[in-house]
Structures are given as C-alpha cells and as structure tokens.
Motif scaffolding. Structure first.
Motif, PDB file in Angstrom:
ATOM      1  N   HIS A 167       8.903  20.111 -52.981  1.00 13.57           N
ATOM      2  CA  HIS A 167       7.184  21.061 -51.984  1.00 13.57           C
ATOM      3  C   HIS A 167       7.690  20.745 -50.843  1.00 13.57           C
ATOM      4  CE1 HIS A 167       6.369  19.472 -56.866  1.00 13.57           C
ATOM      5  NE2 HIS A 167       5.008  21.270 -56.179  1.00 13.57           N
ATOM      6  N   VAL A 168       6.726  21.501 -49.699  1.00 12.42           N
ATOM      7  CA  VAL A 168       7.007  21.227 -48.930  1.00 12.42           C
ATOM      8  C   VAL A 168       5.799  20.389 -47.929  1.00 12.42           C
ATOM      9  CG1 VAL A 168       6.661  22.742 -46.156  1.00 12.42           C
ATOM     10  CG2 VAL A 168       8.167  23.460 -48.362  1.00 12.42           C
ATOM     11  N   LEU A 169       5.329  19.660 -47.471  1.00 14.56           N
ATOM     12  CA  LEU A 169       4.889  18.800 -46.719  1.00 14.56           C
ATOM     13  C   LEU A 169       4.402  19.585 -45.189  1.00 14.56           C
ATOM     14  CD1 LEU A 169       2.992  15.848 -46.972  1.00 14.56           C
ATOM     15  CD2 LEU A 169       4.918  14.674 -45.521  1.00 14.56           C
ATOM     16  N   TYR A 170       5.442  20.024 -45.193  1.00 18.84           N
ATOM     17  CA  TYR A 170       4.921  20.835 -43.369  1.00 18.84           C
ATOM     18  C   TYR A 170       5.627  21.898 -43.252  1.00 18.84           C
ATOM     19  CZ  TYR A 170       2.042  16.145 -42.431  1.00 18.84           C
ATOM     20  OH  TYR A 170       1.096  15.073 -42.343  1.00 18.84           O
ATOM     21  N   PRO A 171       5.401  23.526 -42.949  1.00 12.54           N
ATOM     22  CA  PRO A 171       6.072  23.986 -42.875  1.00 12.54           C
ATOM     23  C   PRO A 171       6.586  24.636 -41.508  1.00 12.54           C
ATOM     24  CG  PRO A 171       3.843  25.116 -42.780  1.00 12.54           C
ATOM     25  CD  PRO A 171       3.660  23.740 -43.268  1.00 12.54           C
ATOM     26  N   ILE A 172       7.432  24.880 -41.329  1.00 14.03           N
ATOM     27  CA  ILE A 172       7.824  25.764 -39.753  1.00 14.03           C
ATOM     28  C   ILE A 172       6.387  26.126 -39.637  1.00 14.03           C
ATOM     29  CG2 ILE A 172       9.261  27.372 -38.547  1.00 14.03           C
ATOM     30  CD1 ILE A 172      11.765  27.584 -40.692  1.00 14.03           C
ATOM     31  N   GLY A 173       6.034  25.827 -38.630  1.00  8.33           N
ATOM     32  CA  GLY A 173       5.079  25.830 -37.430  1.00  8.33           C
ATOM     33  C   GLY A 173       4.301  25.610 -37.700  1.00  8.33           C
ATOM     34  N   TYR A 174       4.277  24.360 -38.390  1.00  7.09           N
ATOM     35  CA  TYR A 174       3.809  23.156 -38.566  1.00  7.09           C
ATOM     36  C   TYR A 174       3.416  22.645 -36.923  1.00  7.09           C
ATOM     37  CZ  TYR A 174       0.472  19.856 -39.783  1.00  7.09           C
ATOM     38  OH  TYR A 174      -0.456  19.209 -39.778  1.00  7.09           O
ATOM     39  N   GLY A 175       2.278  21.658 -36.455  1.00 10.44           N
ATOM     40  CA  GLY A 175       2.327  20.969 -35.709  1.00 10.44           C
ATOM     41  C   GLY A 175       0.532  21.387 -35.028  1.00 10.44           C
ATOM     42  N   LEU A 176       0.045  19.949 -34.131  1.00 12.03           N
ATOM     43  CA  LEU A 176      -1.039  19.502 -34.404  1.00 12.03           C
ATOM     44  C   LEU A 176      -1.322  19.801 -33.048  1.00 12.03           C
ATOM     45  CD1 LEU A 176      -1.855  16.430 -36.727  1.00 12.03           C
ATOM     46  CD2 LEU A 176      -2.649  19.169 -37.368  1.00 12.03           C
ATOM     47  N   SER A 177      -2.293  19.920 -32.033  1.00 12.96           N
ATOM     48  CA  SER A 177      -3.076  19.508 -31.008  1.00 12.96           C
ATOM     49  C   SER A 177      -3.996  18.880 -30.359  1.00 12.96           C
ATOM     50  CB  SER A 177      -3.158  20.877 -29.771  1.00 12.96           C
ATOM     51  OG  SER A 177      -2.644  20.863 -28.720  1.00 12.96           O
ATOM     52  N   TYR A 178      -4.299  18.559 -29.185  1.00 10.38           N
ATOM     53  CA  TYR A 178      -6.066  18.271 -29.084  1.00 10.38           C
ATOM     54  C   TYR A 178      -5.878  18.745 -27.738  1.00 10.38           C
ATOM     55  CZ  TYR A 178      -2.774  14.078 -28.109  1.00 10.38           C
ATOM     56  OH  TYR A 178      -1.497  13.437 -27.703  1.00 10.38           O
TER      57      TYR A 178
ATOM     58  N   HIS B 214       2.705  20.141 -27.661  1.00  5.63           N
ATOM     59  CA  HIS B 214       2.558  22.151 -28.229  1.00  5.63           C
ATOM     60  C   HIS B 214       3.505  22.531 -29.143  1.00  5.63           C
ATOM     61  CE1 HIS B 214      -0.089  22.964 -24.358  1.00  5.63           C
ATOM     62  NE2 HIS B 214       0.950  22.279 -23.354  1.00  5.63           N
ATOM     63  N   GLY B 215       4.790  21.157 -29.136  1.00  3.44           N
ATOM     64  CA  GLY B 215       5.884  21.612 -30.572  1.00  3.44           C
ATOM     65  C   GLY B 215       5.283  22.114 -31.536  1.00  3.44           C
ATOM     66  N   ARG B 216       5.905  22.755 -31.880  1.00  5.48           N
ATOM     67  CA  ARG B 216       5.983  22.919 -33.789  1.00  5.48           C
ATOM     68  C   ARG B 216       6.867  22.665 -33.996  1.00  5.48           C
ATOM     69  NH1 ARG B 216       1.410  22.431 -31.973  1.00  5.48           N
ATOM     70  NH2 ARG B 216      -0.407  23.522 -31.736  1.00  5.48           N
ATOM     71  N   LEU B 217       7.001  22.553 -35.181  1.00  6.39           N
ATOM     72  CA  LEU B 217       7.956  22.611 -36.656  1.00  6.39           C
ATOM     73  C   LEU B 217       9.003  23.335 -36.468  1.00  6.39           C
ATOM     74  CD1 LEU B 217       7.023  20.060 -39.324  1.00  6.39           C
ATOM     75  CD2 LEU B 217       7.942  19.465 -37.408  1.00  6.39           C
ATOM     76  N   PRO B 218      10.892  23.289 -36.272  1.00  8.11           N
ATOM     77  CA  PRO B 218      11.516  24.942 -36.194  1.00  8.11           C
ATOM     78  C   PRO B 218      12.212  24.503 -37.591  1.00  8.11           C
ATOM     79  CG  PRO B 218      12.344  22.730 -34.495  1.00  8.11           C
ATOM     80  CD  PRO B 218      10.498  22.274 -35.097  1.00  8.11           C
ATOM     81  N   VAL B 219      11.899  24.076 -38.445  1.00  9.84           N
ATOM     82  CA  VAL B 219      11.973  23.354 -39.537  1.00  9.84           C
ATOM     83  C   VAL B 219      11.351  22.918 -40.381  1.00  9.84           C
ATOM     84  CG1 VAL B 219      14.605  22.628 -38.624  1.00  9.84           C
ATOM     85  CG2 VAL B 219      12.796  20.993 -38.676  1.00  9.84           C
TER      86      VAL B 219
END
Length: 602
Positions: A591-602, A577-582
C-alpha cells in the motif's frame, strides 16, 4: 607498431585549435569518426599506439599537486599505480583523463584545485604528442559531491525532483558547471538518469530525480543543458538504468529483471532525453539485465546493450565512459585483464579507474597488437575523446586562473541562488493540528536530536548542530544533541531527559528501518507529550515507520543548504513547496502512504 611522424608541439596545438570550430558542432551518427573532423584525425595520425591506448584511460591519482604531493600520497601512488605523481602518471601511461576525489586529497580548496588542474594539463602538453587531459569528478550535489565549501553546493537530484522545475534544475547545474569549469574540471559525472522505482535501492535513492520516468527525463535534459551551457561535459548515468535494484554494484553484481518493454517505458526515457539534449557522455552500469542481453554480461561489457541499444537504437555517437572498473559488479565474471578489453569491444570509449592500471593498459595494448581489437576501432574511441576535448576548448585554453576561480567559485549570487532553489524543495508530509510553522514567541525553546551520518561535501558538521544553528539564526533557542544512527538506550534516555521543558523536539532521521532504534527514540520522545517534528534527511520513506510525530518533512539530503531550508520552512520563513517525486509506501509495502506529487503547504 604505428610509427609516429615527426612534428612540433606548436604545430599540434595549432592543429587542435583549428579543429575547435568543427568539433563544437554536434556530431551525428552519419558523421561518425574522422569523416567530420579532419583536423583531429591529423592529431590522431601523429599519435603512437601507446598514446592512443592511454587516451582511453581516466585514472585516479593521490595528491594536491601534480608534481609535489605529500609523501603519504607519493607512497599511495607508488603502491597502487607504480608512479609517484600525477605528472608521472601522464608521462608513463599517456592517460586521457584524471578523476578527482576528496579522499585522494585532490580537492582541498579552490586555488589548490586550479593549480592541480594546471599541473596536469602541463604534463599532458609536455608529451611527444601534446594533448590536454579531460579532468572529471562526481559532483552530483546532494549526498555525492567531491568539491566542498567554499564552492557552492546546490540541492541534489531528488530534492530538485521535489521542486519539479526544469528551470531550477537547469539553473542549479549551470551554477555547478560554471564553478567546476573555473577549477579546470570539465567533465562531471552527473546527472543521474536512473529512475528510482525501488525504495530499497541501496545505491541510487536520492541521487535520482524520482520514480516518474517522464519527470526524470525532463530534469535530466534540463541539467544537461545547464552543465554543458557552462562549458562542462555532462554525463548521464548509469545506462541502461540502475533504479530498480536491491544490490549495490560497488560490492555486488545487481540483476534487474525488467522486461524489454518495461525497460523502454521505465528506464529508457531519461537516456533518450539526454541524447536528444546533446549529452556529451554517458556512463555505463555494472548491472545485468537479462532481457537486454541474454548472455547476462554486465552492461558495461555488453555489446548488445552498448552498441546494439545505445549506439544503434538510440543513435548516440558521443563518449561512453564506464563506471569505475574497480567496482565489484564489473569484476565478478571476468578478470581485471579482460574487463577493459571487453568494455571496448562492447562499445565503451573511456575506461574509468581500473584497479590495476598497468595490467589494464597493457591488456588493451596487447589486444590491439594481437588483432582482437582493430586499430580502426581504437581510433574511433580516441577520436570521440579528442572531439569532446576540442568542443570544450581544451586545445585552445587548457589552463585556468586564480582570478577566474575568485570571480565565480562560491560567489554570493550563486550561494543566494542555492538557498532560493532549496526553499522550493523541502516537502511537508504531516502537520497535525497545524503545529507548523513554529512561532519563536510561543514555541521558541527547541531541542534538536537525531542521526549523524558521515558528512558529505557541503556539510559543516552533524545535522543536529547545523539545524540548531539555523534555528538560532531565526530567533529560536535551540540545543543540539546528536543521538546517532543507532541510538543506544542510554542515549535515548539522555534525549528524553533533555526534552523536558522544551516547547518542541526536532528529530533528524536517516533511513529508518523496522528495527531501527531511531523509532524507539521518536516513540519515547512523543510519549512525554512534547510535540515532535521529524525531518527525514535522506530517503523520504521514514515517516511510514514513525508514529506519534506531529509534523514530518523530507529534505532529501543533510547538506547545509537543505537543512537551512528545512529550518526556514519549520519557522515559516519559507513555504513548503516540495512535492514527493517518489511514492512513500506504507508499513505494508503493498500500500502507498503518500503518492507521487503529495505535499502539504501553509
């Protein structure tokens, strides 16, 4: 010198108890100092000048007991402080507080901690003017914790930032605060209110909730409510904000070059939120912010920052505590005799852990006697400290019990809640080909390799061993091989050989740099064709420097509670459930690889 009126200890305790009702009301700037607390003002009037000065100091002390520490701890106390025991420290310097450290042998086990706290309180109440002490520690959780198992260890700040829930943040703080209070620890130097906008920050990092000022502000306010609802004074740190630096104030004097407007939008919101939430104490930072103080004094010693901004602009009239005065950041510009005096003149109340207590204590005493610091200014700080002690009920009930410890510390409901909270924090950043979740029937034979940083409280062993044990409990066959923070060529080849025939290799990574041999380890493992799952166990930036991994997760710390949660996510027993806070910058930091709020789920 101030002359002490004669009075009995019983009378003073009665006066202190009568002040509790008034003290538990939030004091606003309009009711500052003694005007709103006449009973505490009478306690103050009974105190000698030496006792008042002592109330300002919060000091370390070695030993598991207030009166009977081990000989090695007696020797350390004599060498560093000039006293033998905690009780002697209180009797000699009338200190208002003591800070616990695990390395000072203060936190061996819950009953011992409770007994130490009671011994310290007995020493405080045996003084000519009996005043309880405010016992504190750094129990941020995550990578900074002074009290370990069997106490409950909850996820740290950035993990909670990944969960993004104010309710979970408040619940985690309430659990932590309830257990601290049962141990007699009534002031916690948490939550961290710094906004970590610099991935290269060497001292804050995952101790921060994240890089979004508004999100950090919400979680800081939630944790203030959680800690203080449990009867523990929370401490927002490190004012005016330590999030954008590449230097560590323990060893250097960092400069932060935010404009005043940048400070208002980036750094100030969490501290404003803490003040609005009724924060009991705020800790200063040993940093220079030229836009806030052109004199370039460390914030701890800056009147424009502490009085001009914190007191006057933000309207804060609670306790201001310095960061540790033995840190190099505050000692660079001035001598150890001037630092405590300048901190008081700047607006501080509590002087934390000076390197030479005798020098600092006498320097403040002399400054008051010489008129550099007025006794009225001294009284203002002492009254804030007394008011906080009264609010916490220390005048009424200074002692704790083993029964109280056994009832709440490490209880099953707390441990289960910590696991549930951790399940909301693990962040899945890559899952090529849907490798995860792993099924033990098809991918059941695992090799767990990787970094083995020094263990904080909340760990029972190296991360590789903890992860392997967690996988075994979930039905996998898992072998652990610790390869270290900088694996050698021989160790890498040992890991590659051990990977032969395995279904999956799980690699615990720790702050991977461009030149780290952790990268070589991952590349060599991936080149063998075995699927590699990377688990970043501290900062979440590692994935930007790792190629060839099929899946990647971030746990934000390597405590047992987070590693067990990561294993559950890998095994599909919990969803990520976690989403990047940074944001995670790419190899090219522009460049940004993964933005704030990014996170996968299944």
């Amino acid at each position: 010198m101030h002359h002490r009126a004669t009075t009995s200890r019983r009378t003073l305790l009665t006066v202190g108890a009568a002040a509790v009702a008034a003290a538990t009301t939030r004091v606003t700037p309009a009711r500052a100092h003694s005007g709103g607390d006449p009973q505490l003002a009478r306690v103050l009037a009974r105190m000698s000048l030496e006792e008042k000065v002592g109330q300002l100091f919060v000091m370390r002390v070695y030993g598991h007991s207030a009166t009977d520490p081990d000989q090695a701890d007696i020797d350390a106390n004599l060498r560093e402080i000039g006293v033998r025991t905690a009780a002697e420290l209180v009797a000699t310097y009338h200190v208002g507080g003591i800070i616990y450290f695990s390395w000072a042998h203060n936190t061996r086990d819950p009953h011992q901690i409770a007994d130490l706290s009671n011994g310290i309180q007995r020493a405080g109440l045996a003084q000519a003017t009996p005043v309880p002490l405010l016992i504190s520690t750094d129990q941020e959780h995550g990578i900074v914790a002074r009290v370990g198992e069997p106490a409950t260890l909850v996820p740290g700040a950035m993990a909670l930032g990944a969960a993004g829930s104010r309710g979970l943040a408040r619940h985690a703080a309430h659990i932590a605060g309830t257990e601290l209070a049962a141990l007699g620890i009534r002031q916690n130097y948490a939550p961290v209110a710094d906004v970590n906008v610099n991935p290269a920050n060497p001292v804050i990092g995952v101790r921060s909730f994240g890089a979004d000022p508004r999100a950090v502000a919400r979680l800081v306010a939630a944790q203030v409510k959680g800690y203080q609802g449990a009867g523990v004074a929370a401490t927002a740190k490190h004012f005016p904000g330590h999030g954008d630096t590449t230097a560590d104030s323990h060893t250097n004097l960092p400069y932060i070059h935010h404009t005043r407007e940048q400070w208002r939008t980036l750094d100030a919101p969490p501290f404003r939120a803490a003040v609005a939430a009724g924060i009991d104490s705020i800790m200063t930072a040993h940093i220079v912010v030229p836009s806030l103080d052109p004199a370039e004094d460390p914030a701890t010693l800056s009147r424009p920052i502490l009085t001009g901004i914190l007191r006057e602009q933000l309207g804060y009239d609670g306790v201001v505590v310095t960061d540790s005065l033995d840190m190099q950041g505050v000692r660079t510009k001035y001598g150890d005799d001037r630092v405590p005096v300048l901190a008081l003149k700047a607006g501080c109340d509590q002087l934390l852990n000076p390197p030479d207590l005798d020098l600092a204590w006498h320097a403040v005493l002399k400054a008051v006697r010489d008129g550099e610091i007025s006794e009225a200014r001294l009284d203002a700080s002492v009254l804030r400290i007394l008011r906080l002690k009264a609010k916490l009920g220390l005048f009424r009930r200074p002692y704790v019990t083993h029964t109280g410890v056994d009832r709440v510390v490490g209880k099953r409901a707390h441990l289960d809640a910590a696991d549930r909270i951790a399940d909301e924090t693990t962040t899945l950043l890559r899952n090529t080909g849907g490798l995860l979740p792993l099924d033990p029937r098809t991918h059941g034979d695992l090799l767990v390799v990787g970094a083995d940083p020094a263990s904080p409280s909340g760990t029972t062993g190296p991360p590789t061993a903890t992860l392997a044990a967690a996988f075994r409990e979930l039905g996998f066959t898992a072998t652990a091989l610790s390869t270290g923070l900088s694996p050698t060529a021989a160790r890498i080849e040992e890991a590659v050989a051990a990977a032969d025939g395995k279904d999956v290799v799980v690699v615990a990574t720790y702050n991977v740099s461009p030149t780290s041999t952790q990268r070589t380890l991952v590349l060599r493992l991936a080149s063998r064709g075995v699927p590699v799952v990377a688990v970043a166990i501290r900062n979440p930036y590692d994935i930007a420097r790792l190629s060839g991994v099929r899946a990647a997760l971030a746990t934000y710390s390597w405590t047992d509670v987070e590693l067990r949660a990561a294993a559950r996510v890998v095994a599909g027993r919990a969803r990520p459930h976690g989403r990047l806070p940074v944001p995670v910058p790419a190899a090219d930091p522009a460049h940004v690889l993964y933005p704030i709020g990014y996170g996968l789920s299944y």
